[in-house]
Write a protein that holds these residues in place. Sequence first.
Motif, PDB file in Angstrom:
ATOM      1  N   ALA A  20       0.850  -1.192   0.000  1.00 53.04           N
ATOM      2  CA  ALA A  20       0.000   0.000   0.000  1.00 53.04           C
ATOM      3  C   ALA A  20       0.886   1.242   0.000  1.00 53.04           C
ATOM      4  O   ALA A  20       2.012   1.212   0.488  1.00 53.04           O
ATOM      5  CB  ALA A  20      -0.898   0.011   1.239  1.00 53.04           C
ATOM      6  N   TRP A  21       0.343   2.317  -0.565  1.00 55.31           N
ATOM      7  CA  TRP A  21       1.100   3.563  -0.660  1.00 55.31           C
ATOM      8  C   TRP A  21       1.522   4.098   0.702  1.00 55.31           C
ATOM      9  O   TRP A  21       2.560   4.716   0.827  1.00 55.31           O
ATOM     10  CB  TRP A  21       0.282   4.633  -1.388  1.00 55.31           C
ATOM     11  CG  TRP A  21       0.253   4.453  -2.864  1.00 55.31           C
ATOM     12  CD1 TRP A  21      -0.779   4.005  -3.615  1.00 55.31           C
ATOM     13  CD2 TRP A  21       1.318   4.722  -3.780  1.00 55.31           C
ATOM     14  NE1 TRP A  21      -0.422   3.972  -4.939  1.00 55.31           N
ATOM     15  CE2 TRP A  21       0.855   4.416  -5.066  1.00 55.31           C
ATOM     16  CE3 TRP A  21       2.620   5.197  -3.639  1.00 55.31           C
ATOM     17  CZ2 TRP A  21       1.639   4.564  -6.204  1.00 55.31           C
ATOM     18  CZ3 TRP A  21       3.401   5.343  -4.766  1.00 55.31           C
ATOM     19  CH2 TRP A  21       2.912   5.030  -6.037  1.00 55.31           C
ATOM     20  N   ARG A  22       0.746   3.878   1.727  1.00 58.53           N
ATOM     21  CA  ARG A  22       1.059   4.459   3.032  1.00 58.53           C
ATOM     22  C   ARG A  22       2.315   3.837   3.652  1.00 58.53           C
ATOM     23  O   ARG A  22       2.890   4.405   4.564  1.00 58.53           O
ATOM     24  CB  ARG A  22      -0.132   4.319   3.975  1.00 58.53           C
ATOM     25  CG  ARG A  22      -0.453   2.902   4.353  1.00 58.53           C
ATOM     26  CD  ARG A  22      -1.661   2.827   5.291  1.00 58.53           C
ATOM     27  NE  ARG A  22      -1.960   1.469   5.649  1.00 58.53           N
ATOM     28  CZ  ARG A  22      -2.731   0.658   4.940  1.00 58.53           C
ATOM     29  NH1 ARG A  22      -3.298   1.089   3.832  1.00 58.53           N
ATOM     30  NH2 ARG A  22      -2.947  -0.569   5.326  1.00 58.53           N
ATOM     31  N   ARG A  23       2.760   2.695   3.154  1.00 55.92           N
ATOM     32  CA  ARG A  23       3.959   2.046   3.685  1.00 55.92           C
ATOM     33  C   ARG A  23       5.221   2.407   2.915  1.00 55.92           C
ATOM     34  O   ARG A  23       6.289   1.895   3.204  1.00 55.92           O
ATOM     35  CB  ARG A  23       3.779   0.529   3.644  1.00 55.92           C
ATOM     36  CG  ARG A  23       2.676   0.053   4.571  1.00 55.92           C
ATOM     37  CD  ARG A  23       2.795  -1.410   4.905  1.00 55.92           C
ATOM     38  NE  ARG A  23       4.102  -1.692   5.480  1.00 55.92           N
ATOM     39  CZ  ARG A  23       4.895  -2.670   5.037  1.00 55.92           C
ATOM     40  NH1 ARG A  23       4.533  -3.439   4.060  1.00 55.92           N
ATOM     41  NH2 ARG A  23       6.075  -2.874   5.607  1.00 55.92           N
ATOM     42  N   ILE A  24       5.114   3.287   1.927  1.00 57.66           N
ATOM     43  CA  ILE A  24       6.262   3.572   1.067  1.00 57.66           C
ATOM     44  C   ILE A  24       7.432   4.175   1.846  1.00 57.66           C
ATOM     45  O   ILE A  24       8.589   3.919   1.541  1.00 57.66           O
ATOM     46  CB  ILE A  24       5.869   4.454  -0.123  1.00 57.66           C
ATOM     47  CG1 ILE A  24       6.980   4.432  -1.177  1.00 57.66           C
ATOM     48  CG2 ILE A  24       5.525   5.858   0.302  1.00 57.66           C
ATOM     49  CD1 ILE A  24       6.573   4.968  -2.504  1.00 57.66           C
ATOM     50  N   TRP A  25       7.137   4.955   2.886  1.00 65.29           N
ATOM     51  CA  TRP A  25       8.205   5.576   3.674  1.00 65.29           C
ATOM     52  C   TRP A  25       9.034   4.513   4.387  1.00 65.29           C
ATOM     53  O   TRP A  25      10.267   4.584   4.389  1.00 65.29           O
ATOM     54  CB  TRP A  25       7.623   6.560   4.682  1.00 65.29           C
ATOM     55  CG  TRP A  25       6.823   7.630   4.025  1.00 65.29           C
ATOM     56  CD1 TRP A  25       5.465   7.686   3.919  1.00 65.29           C
ATOM     57  CD2 TRP A  25       7.324   8.783   3.342  1.00 65.29           C
ATOM     58  NE1 TRP A  25       5.093   8.807   3.218  1.00 65.29           N
ATOM     59  CE2 TRP A  25       6.212   9.500   2.850  1.00 65.29           C
ATOM     60  CE3 TRP A  25       8.590   9.270   3.107  1.00 65.29           C
ATOM     61  CZ2 TRP A  25       6.340  10.678   2.142  1.00 65.29           C
ATOM     62  CZ3 TRP A  25       8.727  10.455   2.395  1.00 65.29           C
ATOM     63  CH2 TRP A  25       7.611  11.141   1.925  1.00 65.29           C
TER      64      TRP A  25
END
Length: 122
Positions: A44-49
Motif C-alpha cells: 500500500a502507498w502508506r507504507r512507502i516511507w
Amino acid sequence: MENVSVYLHDILYFFKDGIREGFAHVNGALGLLIALYAAYQLSAWRRIWAVALGATLAHLIAVIILPVLVNEGSFRLPPDLLELSYWKTAAALFLGYLVAIAVFFALKTQFLAKGGASAAHH
C-alpha cells in the motif's frame, strides 16, 4: 529573518541535489534490484516511507557486506560513518529510493493484475 531564508535555501538545495545524487546511487544494478524487490513487497502507498527506509538500510549494509562475501576485502565500517557527509549521502539515497520505489509501485499497480481478481474472471 535572514537566517530562516538561509536555512530554507539550504534545505531546498539539499532536496534538489539529494534526489539527483540519490538517483545516481539507485541507478546502479544493486540499487535497481533493491528498488524492484521493495516495490514488489510494497502492499500500500502508506507504507512507502518504511519500505524506502528499509531499502536504504539494505543498500548501505550491502555496500559493506558484498566485498566481504566475494573475498575482495575484510569487514570494515565506512571511514566517514560519523561525518555529516555520510548521513547526507544516506538521506539522498533515501530520496532516490523513495522516488524509484514509487515509480515501480505505480507501474506494478497499473499493469499487473491482482492475483485473485484475474483468476475469478476466467
